[in-house]
Write an enzyme that holds these catalytic residues in place. Structure first.
Site, PDB file in Angstrom:
ATOM      1  N   HIS A 463       0.835  -1.215   0.000  1.00 14.57           N
ATOM      2  CA  HIS A 463       0.000   0.000   0.000  1.00 14.57           C
ATOM      3  C   HIS A 463       0.864   1.257   0.000  1.00 14.57           C
ATOM      4  O   HIS A 463       0.496   2.264   0.602  1.00 14.57           O
ATOM      5  CB  HIS A 463      -0.963   0.022   1.199  1.00 14.57           C
ATOM      6  CG  HIS A 463      -1.656  -1.275   1.447  1.00 14.57           C
ATOM      7  ND1 HIS A 463      -2.639  -1.779   0.621  1.00 14.57           N
ATOM      8  CD2 HIS A 463      -1.499  -2.208   2.420  1.00 14.57           C
ATOM      9  CE1 HIS A 463      -3.071  -2.950   1.090  1.00 14.57           C
ATOM     10  NE2 HIS A 463      -2.385  -3.224   2.175  1.00 14.57           N
ATOM     11  N   HIS A 464       1.999   1.206  -0.685  1.00  7.52           N
ATOM     12  CA  HIS A 464       2.941   2.329  -0.692  1.00  7.52           C
ATOM     13  C   HIS A 464       3.136   2.876  -2.110  1.00  7.52           C
ATOM     14  O   HIS A 464       4.254   3.224  -2.499  1.00  7.52           O
ATOM     15  CB  HIS A 464       4.298   1.902  -0.120  1.00  7.52           C
ATOM     16  CG  HIS A 464       4.247   1.405   1.281  1.00  7.52           C
ATOM     17  ND1 HIS A 464       5.289   0.704   1.874  1.00  7.52           N
ATOM     18  CD2 HIS A 464       3.279   1.497   2.221  1.00  7.52           C
ATOM     19  CE1 HIS A 464       4.948   0.391   3.118  1.00  7.52           C
ATOM     20  NE2 HIS A 464       3.733   0.854   3.350  1.00  7.52           N
ATOM     21  N   CYS A 465       2.095   2.959  -2.895  1.00 10.89           N
ATOM     22  CA  CYS A 465       2.250   3.372  -4.286  1.00 10.89           C
ATOM     23  C   CYS A 465       2.600   4.859  -4.383  1.00 10.89           C
ATOM     24  O   CYS A 465       2.175   5.675  -3.567  1.00 10.89           O
ATOM     25  CB  CYS A 465       0.992   3.050  -5.085  1.00 10.89           C
ATOM     26  SG  CYS A 465      -0.559   3.632  -4.370  1.00 10.89           S
TER      27      CYS A 465
END
Length: 528
Positions: A463-465
């Site tokens: 979830h680190h885009c």
């Protein structure tokens, strides 16, 4: 109905909430915040352990990636927030900022004003840190940051196990040094989530110059004579911005909306029947993300929070939280972790760990019927680059999200090294009191090819885009170092999409910093 404002903010996520709070401090600035999602009133958004419900669909768009061609066509659930507060309303509340060298590299890439010493004051300005005040941390800011309240003994055993491998304890991974295992600080205040919306928007809803519209999905940004003049909602409503349109929809949402507005790769837009407003090939390119791998061990006793999934234990957990602000409901479930090296020669830690105090916490991750723990690792500086593209001109249709995981062979090698290190940590003597057996990857996974096959089934996004509206000083950059869109006046992008390279950690704290810094730049530009 009022239709004209000074500033229109598209997206009430981490950065958008900061902008709404900060820009409306000036009573002469008329600010509109548009959020496609709904309110954060549901208790899951406020309770620390509510994170466990989030990747399974609550408050998200429900999107997936395209099949990942370098991972045996695996399709990933790609949780993107659809609620006021954005990712900060649904994440695990881990407060990490990345490494100082990440920001110094941005500066070296031409992003003047984004070196570590430039951004540190904005991290401090945002913070209301419950336990630390020094060069690296501040008190009195809007965002609650505090120590975890519900660690378990297995966390201390994890620290001892890491020490057996020469990995030291670190009491502040956002301080002088990043490396080492640690309890993460969390975006919480009084053992409740402190999202960006809770910190920057909710306390200021009374301001007459701040308007917040929920369930307001933008169809397109309106551009007239080379200037962004407002937005059109999906219901056809037109709203005008006298000063600036501020796009804060995240690393997936921002390039998506730009392309729906005719701003992006001209040939691709024309092929979908979208009138090209501005040809910018890099909109939606440069997508980066951390691929999360995990080792799961079954425990020999009730040493994690898994047992609280049973109804009678869940009731007890509720009482523990209600009367003592402790127990599993007070836990983000991933508040222990740290940073270390896959490549011993790396310039700073290139692996991050998150110790999950249970199993099956996130969508698609296996659970242990008798209880277990999960140790995640992710390689922090991937070379692989992906994209966000449209598959239709219909705003109701999901975008084509392609992180392009493991396209670069080095990413594959370093990711597997990280997974092996998690196994090694959990196999050390201090963990033997707690662990019955490793279940995943397990003893049958031995060769690197076995590991690759394993991660093509057992892996997820971190979830680190980031990176899809890249900031830079070069002509190809989407935005300049003041976050102004290159080629269109009156438009800025303010969120993690502007990162030229993804930072070496969770990304939410950086999104809040970006919002804080952008607010100052916007006020300086408009005399506010």
């Amino acid at each position: 109905m009022k239709t004209t404002y000074d500033f229109i903010i598209i997206g009430g996520g981490s950065a958008g909430s900061v902008l709404a709070g900060r820009l409306s401090e000036n009573p002469s600035a008329d600010v509109l915040l548009l959020e496609a999602g709904g309110s954060d009133r549901h208790p899951f958004y406020h309770l620390p352990a509510g994170f466990a419900k989030m990747t399974k669909g609550i408050g998200s768009w429900g999107w997936e990636t395209v099949p990942q061609r370098h991972m045996q066509n695996k399709v990933f659930r790609y949780t993107q927030a659809k609620v006021i507060g954005g990712g900060s309303a649904i994440n695990a509340q881990v407060y990490t900022r990345g490494n100082a060298l990440d920001y110094d590299e941005w500066r070296q890439m031409g992003c003047t004003g984004w070196g570590y010493e430039d951004v540190l004051p904005y991290f401090r300005k945002a913070e209301d840190n419950a336990s630390i005040e020094n060069r690296y941390h501040g008190k009195g800011g809007p965002l609650g940051v505090s120590d975890p309240r519900a660690p378990l003994p297995v966390c201390e055993a994890y620290f001892e196990a890491a020490a057996e491998l020469g990995i030291p304890r670190n009491y502040d991974v956002n301080g002088e040094k990043q490396e080492g295992v640690a309890y993460y600080q969390l975006t919480q205040r009084n053992v409740r989530r402190s999202s960006a919306a809770m910190a920057y928007v909710a306390p200021n809803r009374h301001r007459e110059n701040l308007t917040v519209k929920l369930g307001a999905q933008v169809r397109r940004i309106v551009v007239e004579n080379g200037r962004a003049t407002g937005v059109e909602l999906v219901d056809g409503t037109r709203l005008r911005a006298e000063s600036e349109v501020l796009l804060c929809s995240g690393a997936i949402g921002s390039p998506r909306l730009l392309q729906l507005s005719g701003i992006g790769p001209a040939d691709e837009l024309a092929s979908l029947g979208i009138d090209v407003v501005f040809d910018q090939p890099e909109v939606g390119s440069n997508l980066q993300d951390h691929l999360d791998l995990y080792c799961i061990s079954e425990l020999s006793g009730p040493y994690s929070y898994d047992r609280y999934a049973k109804p009678h234990w869940a009731a007890l957990a509720g009482l523990q939280y209600l009367f003592g602000r402790k127990g599993p409901v007070a836990s983000s479930l991933f508040e222990t972790g740290g940073f270390w090296y896959a490549d011993p020669e790396a310039r700073s830690p290139d692996l991050q760990f998150h110790l999950g105090l249970g199993t099956g916490i996130e969508h698609g991750v296996v659970s242990m019927p008798q209880g277990g723990i999960t140790l995640n690792s992710c390689y922090l500086r991937p070379r692989s680059r992906g994209s966000v593209r449209l598959q239709s001109d219909d705003p109701a249709v999901a975008p084509l999200i392609d992180p392009n995981y493991l396209q670069d062979p080095l990413d594959r090698e370093m990711s597997i090294r990280g997974l092996k290190l998690t196994q090694e940590i959990l196999s050390q003597a201090p963990m033997r009191k707690y662990i019955l057996a490793e279940r995943l990857p397990g003893p049958d996974v031995r060769t690197d090819e076995d590991y690759f096959d394993f991660i093509c089934t057992h892996s997820k996004t971190s979830h680190h885009c980031a990176g899809t509206c890249r900031m830079g000083a070069d002509a190809g950059a989407v935005v300049d170092p003041t976050l102004r869109f290159n080629g269109i006046e009156g438009l800025r992008v303010v969120d993690n999409s502007i990162m030229p390279r993804v930072i070496s950690s969770n990304t939410n704290a950086a999104a809040i910093m970006i919002g804080e810094k952008a607010a100052d730049m916007i006020r300086a530009a408009h005399g506010g």
